[in-house]
Design an enzyme around this catalytic site. Structure first.
Site, mmCIF file in Angstrom:
data_model
loop_
_atom_site.group_PDB
_atom_site.id
_atom_site.type_symbol
_atom_site.label_atom_id
_atom_site.label_comp_id
_atom_site.label_asym_id
_atom_site.label_seq_id
_atom_site.Cartn_x
_atom_site.Cartn_y
_atom_site.Cartn_z
ATOM 1 N N HIS A 12 54.837 65.770 40.144
ATOM 2 C CA HIS A 12 54.649 65.955 41.505
ATOM 3 C C HIS A 12 53.749 67.172 41.734
ATOM 4 O O HIS A 12 53.860 68.114 40.874
ATOM 5 C CB HIS A 12 56.075 66.341 42.285
ATOM 6 C CG HIS A 12 56.736 67.350 41.850
ATOM 7 N ND1 HIS A 12 57.905 67.517 41.366
ATOM 8 C CD2 HIS A 12 56.175 68.748 41.817
ATOM 9 C CE1 HIS A 12 58.216 68.676 41.155
ATOM 10 N NE2 HIS A 12 57.246 69.494 41.337
ATOM 11 N N HIS A 59 62.491 73.047 45.866
ATOM 12 C CA HIS A 59 61.523 74.138 45.478
ATOM 13 C C HIS A 59 61.875 75.442 46.474
ATOM 14 O O HIS A 59 60.995 75.598 47.340
ATOM 15 C CB HIS A 59 60.128 74.133 45.572
ATOM 16 C CG HIS A 59 59.499 72.973 44.691
ATOM 17 N ND1 HIS A 59 59.660 71.890 44.799
ATOM 18 C CD2 HIS A 59 58.822 73.199 43.258
ATOM 19 C CE1 HIS A 59 59.316 70.945 43.924
ATOM 20 N NE2 HIS A 59 58.756 71.859 42.941
ATOM 21 N N HIS A 197 52.616 73.098 33.417
ATOM 22 C CA HIS A 197 52.043 74.023 34.462
ATOM 23 C C HIS A 197 52.811 75.410 34.456
ATOM 24 O O HIS A 197 53.890 75.447 34.284
ATOM 25 C CB HIS A 197 51.915 73.190 35.849
ATOM 26 C CG HIS A 197 53.273 72.904 36.579
ATOM 27 N ND1 HIS A 197 54.067 72.077 35.867
ATOM 28 C CD2 HIS A 197 53.563 72.891 37.824
ATOM 29 C CE1 HIS A 197 54.846 71.710 36.820
ATOM 30 N NE2 HIS A 197 54.747 72.457 38.233
ATOM 31 N N GLU A 244 60.488 71.539 34.357
ATOM 32 C CA GLU A 244 60.814 70.618 35.235
ATOM 33 C C GLU A 244 60.792 69.145 34.590
ATOM 34 O O GLU A 244 61.394 68.286 34.942
ATOM 35 C CB GLU A 244 59.563 70.368 36.370
ATOM 36 C CG GLU A 244 59.564 71.181 37.483
ATOM 37 C CD GLU A 244 58.372 71.149 38.623
ATOM 38 O OE1 GLU A 244 58.537 71.944 39.392
ATOM 39 O OE2 GLU A 244 57.557 70.386 38.227
HETATM 40 C C1 DHB Z 1 52.189 73.038 41.800
HETATM 41 C C2 DHB Z 1 52.937 72.386 41.293
HETATM 42 C C3 DHB Z 1 54.277 72.218 41.512
HETATM 43 O O1 DHB Z 1 55.040 71.566 40.489
HETATM 44 C C4 DHB Z 1 54.828 72.938 42.452
HETATM 45 O O2 DHB Z 1 56.021 72.530 42.638
HETATM 46 C C5 DHB Z 1 53.946 73.815 43.175
HETATM 47 C C6 DHB Z 1 52.584 73.872 42.994
HETATM 48 C C7 DHB Z 1 50.561 73.237 41.572
HETATM 49 O O3 DHB Z 1 50.012 72.798 40.553
HETATM 50 O O4 DHB Z 1 49.788 73.669 42.600
HETATM 51 FE FE FE Z 2 57.113 71.659 41.239
#
Ligand code: DHB
Ligand code: FE
Length: 294
Positions: A12, A59, A197, A244
């Protein structure tokens, strides 16, 4: 009885929701990402579930940092899209399935997993973006998602977070709960979030294609080994937000081949696999696994 027929896994990213809502999916940056979900949207139309059990993370939207349940099950009849700072996404209200959610809650808590029962909760991009990727943007005079959804929120925001092993075992308990529900329902379980990420600190923007793809291989072929991945490996290799991925193990633990006494005949079929970089700061991974027909 109800039955889990398939599991879906997808990252996501809030920017994906914004790209859909602002009509940017055909722009050169986004087009390759959305192309990877064309198959999936058709597959979902061809294999419509009665209910989606959607494992995702909040979040700090529904749960502020004042109160953070490790595992929270949405038992309400409806869940409103959350305002994440720019107003709520223009997507339909999520319809729940209170009867099945209550049944799963009863069964899973009796199986020693302490769930938090949630009767009112807004759902953020962690839940609405996977729905948008798989369903497209619902249209018409009364736009609606294709079926009821049971939101299942996992804390992967504030340490300590649950281990992959516990998530995998929880998936098995959810599977047992679904199979003891006395109604013929086709249930899909979705595991969302990930892949690599890191949104903070000196390593912000980290992407690790090799690790992501090796982890996908393991999730498919040897999920118990994927479930044994220690937290520190996610953080080192997949970045601070790569944690995650433990949520994918809940969905994987609910599949036929993860259950006691499973044989080679229970191996799921990989219907679709997709990996793409970049989407905002995130590597996007996506899988569809089908259980064998009974
Ligand atoms: C991003 C990715 C995420 O999982 C999130 O919750 C908020 C931002 C991103 O890549 O910008
Ligand atoms: Fe996220």
């Amino acid at each position: 009885m109800a039955r889990i027929t398939a599991s879906v896994y997808t990252s996501h990213v809030p920017a994906i929701g914004a790209a859909i809502d602002l009509g940017k999916t055909h722009e050169p940056y986004w087009q390759p990402l959305f192309k990877g979900y064309e198959f999936s949207k058709q597959w979902l139309k061809d294999n419509p579930p009665d209910v989606i059990f959607l494992v995702y993370n909040d979040h700090a939207t529904a749960f502020s940092l004042e109160m953070i349940p490790t595992f929270a099950i949405g038992c309400a009849a409806q869940f409103q899209p959350a305002d994440e700072g720019w107003g709520p996404r223009p997507v339909p209200v999520v319809q729940g399935h209170p009867e099945l959610a209550a049944h799963i809650t009863q069964s899973v808590i009796q199986d020693d997993f302490d769930l938090t029962i949630v009767n009112k909760m807004d759902v953020d991009h962690g839940l609405t973006v996977p729905l948008s990727l798989m369903c497209g943007q619902p249209e018409g005079p009364e736009p609606a998602w294709p079926c009821p959804v049971i939101p299942f929120a996992v804390n992967v925001v504030q340490y300590p977070v649950p281990s992959g092993r516990r998530c995998y075992e929880l998936g098995k308990a959810i599977r047992k709960a679904v199979e003891s529900f006395d109604e013929n329902l086709n249930v899909q379980i979705w595991g969302t979030g990930g892949m690599t990420h890191q949104l903070q600190g000196p390593r912000a923007g980290l992407i690790n294609r090799e690790w992501d793809n090796a982890w996908l291989d393991k999730l498919i072929a040897d999920p118990a080994a994927a479930a044994a991945t220690p937290h520190i490996d996610y953080v080192r290799e997949a970045g601070s937000e790569g944690i995650e991925l433990v949520m994918w193990l809940i969905a994987r633990g609910a599949m036929d081949d993860a259950q006691a006494g499973a044989t080679a005949a229970d191996t799921p079929t990989v219907r679709h696999r997709f990996y793409h970089v970049p989407a905002s700061n995130t590597a996007v991974g996506h899988l569809i696994l089908e259980n064998p027909q009974p």
